[in-house]
Scaffold this active site. Structure first.
Site, mmCIF file in Angstrom:
data_model
loop_
_atom_site.group_PDB
_atom_site.id
_atom_site.type_symbol
_atom_site.label_atom_id
_atom_site.label_comp_id
_atom_site.label_asym_id
_atom_site.label_seq_id
_atom_site.Cartn_x
_atom_site.Cartn_y
_atom_site.Cartn_z
ATOM 1 N N ARG A 1 0.788 -1.264 0.086
ATOM 2 C CA ARG A 1 -0.133 0.051 0.123
ATOM 3 C C ARG A 1 0.703 1.153 0.051
ATOM 4 O O ARG A 1 2.117 1.080 0.201
ATOM 5 C CB ARG A 1 -0.917 -0.043 1.255
ATOM 6 C CG ARG A 1 -0.367 0.229 2.538
ATOM 7 C CD ARG A 1 -1.498 0.041 3.651
ATOM 8 N NE ARG A 1 -0.836 0.535 4.998
ATOM 9 C CZ ARG A 1 -1.395 0.342 6.107
ATOM 10 N NH1 ARG A 1 -2.730 0.471 6.026
ATOM 11 N NH2 ARG A 1 -0.997 0.479 7.246
ATOM 12 N N ASN B 1 -5.138 8.728 3.958
ATOM 13 C CA ASN B 1 -4.851 7.984 5.409
ATOM 14 C C ASN B 1 -3.410 8.019 5.584
ATOM 15 O O ASN B 1 -2.655 7.792 5.162
ATOM 16 C CB ASN B 1 -5.184 6.446 5.161
ATOM 17 C CG ASN B 1 -5.446 5.582 6.439
ATOM 18 O OD1 ASN B 1 -6.239 6.038 7.106
ATOM 19 N ND2 ASN B 1 -4.458 4.864 6.455
ATOM 20 N N GLU B 2 -3.203 8.426 6.976
ATOM 21 C CA GLU B 2 -1.894 8.394 7.492
ATOM 22 C C GLU B 2 -0.761 8.834 6.504
ATOM 23 O O GLU B 2 0.228 8.007 6.119
ATOM 24 C CB GLU B 2 -1.386 6.899 8.050
ATOM 25 C CG GLU B 2 -2.384 6.548 9.307
ATOM 26 C CD GLU B 2 -1.849 5.447 10.109
ATOM 27 O OE1 GLU B 2 -1.351 4.702 9.506
ATOM 28 O OE2 GLU B 2 -2.360 5.124 11.320
ATOM 29 N N CYS C 1 11.028 10.929 -1.164
ATOM 30 C CA CYS C 1 11.345 10.260 -2.487
ATOM 31 C C CYS C 1 12.664 10.860 -2.775
ATOM 32 O O CYS C 1 12.868 12.421 -2.891
ATOM 33 C CB CYS C 1 10.076 10.426 -3.431
ATOM 34 S SG CYS C 1 10.643 9.753 -5.087
ATOM 35 N N GLU D 1 -8.419 5.705 15.157
ATOM 36 C CA GLU D 1 -8.002 4.386 15.093
ATOM 37 C C GLU D 1 -7.651 4.029 16.412
ATOM 38 O O GLU D 1 -6.814 4.897 17.091
ATOM 39 C CB GLU D 1 -7.205 4.081 13.784
ATOM 40 C CG GLU D 1 -7.608 4.138 12.508
ATOM 41 C CD GLU D 1 -6.675 3.483 11.522
ATOM 42 O OE1 GLU D 1 -5.638 2.833 11.934
ATOM 43 O OE2 GLU D 1 -6.581 3.999 10.548
ATOM 44 N N GLU E 1 -3.548 -8.033 7.142
ATOM 45 C CA GLU E 1 -3.993 -7.511 8.366
ATOM 46 C C GLU E 1 -5.266 -8.462 8.727
ATOM 47 O O GLU E 1 -6.020 -8.194 9.610
ATOM 48 C CB GLU E 1 -4.542 -6.008 8.215
ATOM 49 C CG GLU E 1 -3.290 -5.323 8.125
ATOM 50 C CD GLU E 1 -3.703 -3.637 8.345
ATOM 51 O OE1 GLU E 1 -4.730 -3.308 7.865
ATOM 52 O OE2 GLU E 1 -2.537 -2.939 8.398
ATOM 53 N N LYS E 2 -5.223 -9.550 8.160
ATOM 54 C CA LYS E 2 -6.073 -10.612 8.655
ATOM 55 C C LYS E 2 -6.038 -11.170 10.223
ATOM 56 O O LYS E 2 -6.955 -11.601 10.822
ATOM 57 C CB LYS E 2 -6.112 -12.049 7.514
ATOM 58 C CG LYS E 2 -5.062 -12.758 7.527
ATOM 59 C CD LYS E 2 -5.083 -13.634 6.385
ATOM 60 C CE LYS E 2 -3.914 -14.192 6.032
ATOM 61 N NZ LYS E 2 -2.711 -13.356 5.475
ATOM 62 N N PHE E 3 -4.734 -11.105 10.689
ATOM 63 C CA PHE E 3 -4.721 -11.343 12.146
ATOM 64 C C PHE E 3 -4.611 -10.192 13.013
ATOM 65 O O PHE E 3 -3.807 -10.351 13.973
ATOM 66 C CB PHE E 3 -3.269 -12.209 12.089
ATOM 67 C CG PHE E 3 -3.290 -13.177 11.255
ATOM 68 C CD1 PHE E 3 -4.256 -14.258 11.464
ATOM 69 C CD2 PHE E 3 -2.073 -13.653 10.310
ATOM 70 C CE1 PHE E 3 -4.339 -15.172 10.492
ATOM 71 C CE2 PHE E 3 -2.169 -14.834 9.595
ATOM 72 C CZ PHE E 3 -3.426 -15.560 9.805
HETATM 73 C C1 GAL Z 1 -3.050 2.048 10.710
HETATM 74 C C2 GAL Z 1 -3.690 2.225 9.208
HETATM 75 C C3 GAL Z 1 -4.786 1.153 9.005
HETATM 76 C C4 GAL Z 1 -4.240 -0.115 9.611
HETATM 77 C C5 GAL Z 1 -3.809 -0.005 11.157
HETATM 78 C C6 GAL Z 1 -3.446 -1.227 11.662
HETATM 79 O O1 GAL Z 1 -1.838 2.587 10.845
HETATM 80 O O2 GAL Z 1 -4.262 3.445 9.079
HETATM 81 O O3 GAL Z 1 -5.086 1.030 7.865
HETATM 82 O O4 GAL Z 1 -3.228 -0.623 8.650
HETATM 83 O O5 GAL Z 1 -3.029 0.745 11.193
HETATM 84 O O6 GAL Z 1 -2.849 -1.226 12.942
#
Ligand code: GAL
Length: 675
Positions: free
Chosen positions: A118, A156-157, A165, A313, A361-363
């Site tokens: 990503r 996102n983040e 770069c 988050e 990120e399935k886990f």
């Molecule tokens: C953040 C991210 C999310 C997800 C999460 C997992 O850094 O914005 O998309 O990856 O971490 O902890």
């Protein structure tokens, strides 16, 4: 008079926001029906939709498919769940990188990264910025008036994985950015000190991003590059926001990452309608994680202090990217959620609603586990928290009202952490050491940049303020002269904004405030410490010590051994109507630093209203509906607080508390305080 309440995040959702990232594009539609049912069960009122949905929304260049997202938003709306809609630009699809190979980022070593994960774009890529803005605009055009929408989640983040770069486009952009900053090549050569090591530039085209060099790269160049990259990431946010604003006036944010090294969030604040951030404290260090989270919450609040902020988050249970992704024990997720509220959050969100079935990120457990919600401990806690937050609406808009600030500066971090010094410095650790003592004393803290208006603060700490320019220094001096109090740490006032040493003795333009100058430094090897004392009590020094000459300051303590024996360690100076303290070395023990801080607090008459037992966090929110006292036990053993001058009714269990209030591990009380 309590302070005026902060504006609501959005009057259309005048409650504490509760929910999190929702990624329906990973699931068949029948699962969505179950999802909204479960959201209602948990008391969720907000879903952040579409963060990584670009390849589903634009599967081929210019070919958009919004049908599925229409159905998702309609479904959420039909069930009364509001939406924070992402612009879906966080990760460009493979076709995009194929079409624009130059948009893929190049590392300092010259390696070009590729898709298949990503965030595969260069922060400098015009093609990416334009495509992201186009998609953001299409999203806004289509959904601006959708009744479910309450906010925009831009990208996102930004800069999480790729914050710089070194490709051609980035290099050209850097030259243009430098032209704007320095005007002429002569000015740049002067600011960068290129007379050193024969680095003088004879044309703009010779200037590169700081790539791999044989030996230490030019520090001023590296510093400007950091500023440039932070600006580039902000430009992406701005480009997307501008596209959204053509159709929608709903509040917008992007999820920040606390004291994320590459991004100077203080300079981003004015572009955010409210700040938000993603908190992932170290899971195995319960107390340390909570203190770190508190620090980062306060920093996020400082980015946009005139608005409530949102915890965008957090992990409900564990993560999959720490060295050890330990599961939060029962009650800890709830305690950390209340901690965010205590620090001024008006929204508690998670990553993510339903645990992914596939992908990397399935886990990483979401609110809905792979095994389903039946009998799930995590789900039980999610539902309990949802029910509680729904009853806490009167907190909305109340705010922290602090008398103590810590100066925090990203450019200072960039300079301080560069190589080429007699000793390595860990700026976040130095900030946290001060923060921790204040936290343990129940003193609320605001995080402010060096150029901030400090008039509201009775006391300002500035640990390791290595870099300070003349203008910021003048403001700090004026603050002290006008009656303020500054506690300045070692290795401060060393260079200006271009990494040029201040001449005439450190801390340069701040020397007048502390009534002393530093003549030379002593870097100590790891196993060495020198005895010293402050106020007659022992205070050993390690890592760093300074030889100081007083110029009017009172000596509060001295070194007792080593080459500095008999010379000042701790100073206090009256400057104008105010006071300044200086510490000319790093105390070996946290307790010694803590005692120095305690003495300063006492002199300023700053005392916590509440006596708290070990590991208990005490925090206040004040606002239109009253004063709210948060008591949270972050420790692993039972603790307590003693309420004498204050008592109050707990908004959670309705009971009144006063006197000795026991707190089990992870237990929380939110009291509406009365005298
Ligand atoms: C953040 C991210 C999310 C997800 C999460 C997992 O850094 O914005 O998309 O990856 O971490 O902890």
């Amino acid at each position: 008079m309590p302070p005026r309440p902060l504006p609501l995040l959005n009057p259309a959702l005048p409650v504490i926001w509760y929910g999190g990232d929702y990624n329906p594009e990973q699931w068949p539609e029948e699962v969505w029906i179950e999802d909204v049912r479960l959201m209602k069960e948990a008391g969720i009122n907000l879903a952040t939709v579409g963060v990584f949905a670009w390849s589903r929304l634009e599967p081929r260049p210019g070919e958009f498919d919004f049908g599925w997202l229409d159905r998702v938003l309609d479904l959420l709306h039909a069930h009364g769940i509001r939406v924070c809609l992402a612009t879906a630009t966080a990760s460009p699809p493979p076709w995009f990188v194929h079409r624009h190979p130059e948009s893929a980022p190049v590392t300092a070593e010259g390696v070009r990264l590729t898709y298949g994960s990503r965030q595969c774009y260069s922060p400098a890529s015009r093609a990416y910025r334009e495509a992201a803005a186009t998609l953001a605009g299409r999203m806004a055009e289509r959904y601006a008036r959708h009744p479910a929408l309450v906010a925009w989640h831009i990208n996102n983040e930004l800069g999480c994985h790729v914050a710089e770069c070194h490709g051609e486009e980035s290099t050209r952009g850097f030259r243009e950015w430098l032209r704007r900053r320095h005007g002429t090549l002569d000015a740049l050569n002067d600011a960068w000190g290129t007379a050193f090591w024969s680095q003088g530039y004879s044309s703009w085209e010779e200037i590169n991003t700081p790539r791999r060099t044989p030996y230490l790269p030019n520090g001023a160049q590296a510093l400007d590059f950091r500023r440039y990259c932070s600006d580039l990431l902000l430009d992406i946010y701005r480009a997307e926001l501008a596209a959204v604003r053509r159709h929608s006036e709903l509040p917008a944010t992007t999820n920040l990452m606390g004291f994320h090294r590459p991004t100077d969030y203080f300079s981003w604040g004015p572009d955010l309608d409210f700040a938000s951030w993603d908190a992932y404290p170290e899971p195995h260090d319960t107390l340390g994680g909570a203190i770190w989270a508190g620090f980062s919450h306060d920093l996020t609040r400082g980015v946009r202090p005139d608005r409530p902020w949102v915890l965008m988050e957090q992990a409900v249970a564990s993560t999959n990217w720490n060295a050890c992704g330990m599961t939060k024990p029962p009650g800890r997720m709830r305690a950390l959620s209340y901690q965010a509220l205590a620090h001024g959050a008006d929204g508690i969100l998670f990553f993510q609603f339903r645990t992914s079935r596939y992908g990397m990120e399935k886990f990483l457990p979401g609110l809905v586990p792979h095994g389903g919600t039946k009998g799930s401990r995590v789900w039980g806690e999610v539902c309990r928290l949802g029910a509680e937050l729904a009853r806490l609406g009167e907190l909305v808009g109340s705010q922290a009202a602090n008398q103590v600030a810590i100066l925090v500066s990203w450019p200072n971090r960039w300079g301080l952490e560069q190589a080429g010094k007699p000793q390595a410095f860990d700026y976040p650790a130095e900030l946290l050491a001060v923060y921790e003592r204040l936290w343990r004393r129940g003193i609320g803290v605001d995080m402010v940049p060096p150029g901030a208006n400090l008039a509201a603060y009775s006391l300002v700490f500035a640990p390791c303020l290595y870099q300070i320019g003349e203008a910021d220094a003048a403001r700090l001096l004026a603050y002290v002269e006008g009656g303020g109090a500054l506690a300045l740490g070692w290795f401060s006032g060393v260079v200006d904004e271009s990494e040029r040493a201040h001449l005439g003795g450190y801390p340069g333009p701040l020397a007048a405030a502390i009534g002393a100058v530093v003549e030379e430094w002593h870097a100590l090897p790891p196993n060495r410490e020198w005895a010293g004392e402050i106020g007659g009590r022992p205070c050993a020094v390690r890592h760093w010590a300074e030889a100081v000459h007083t110029r009017g300051a009172e000596v509060l303590g001295s070194f007792r051994e080593g080459p500095l024996a008999g010379r000042p360690l701790a100073l206090r100076h009256r400057h104008g109507r105010g006071l300044a303290w200086y510490l000319a070395g790093k105390p070996s023990a946290a307790e010694d630093l803590g005692r120095w801080i305690d003495c300063i607090l006492e002199e300023r008459g700053l005392r916590a209203e509440i006596a708290a037992g070990p590991d208990v966090e005490v925090a206040w929110r004040v606002g239109g509906h009253g004063r709210f006292l948060f008591l949270i036990n972050h420790g692993e053993a039972p603790s307590h607080v003693r309420l004498h001058a204050v008592e109050g009714a707990d908004l959670l269990d309705g009971k009144r508390y006063r006197g000795n209030v026991p707190l089990q591990p992870a237990e929380v009380r939110v009291l509406r305080a009365g005298a």
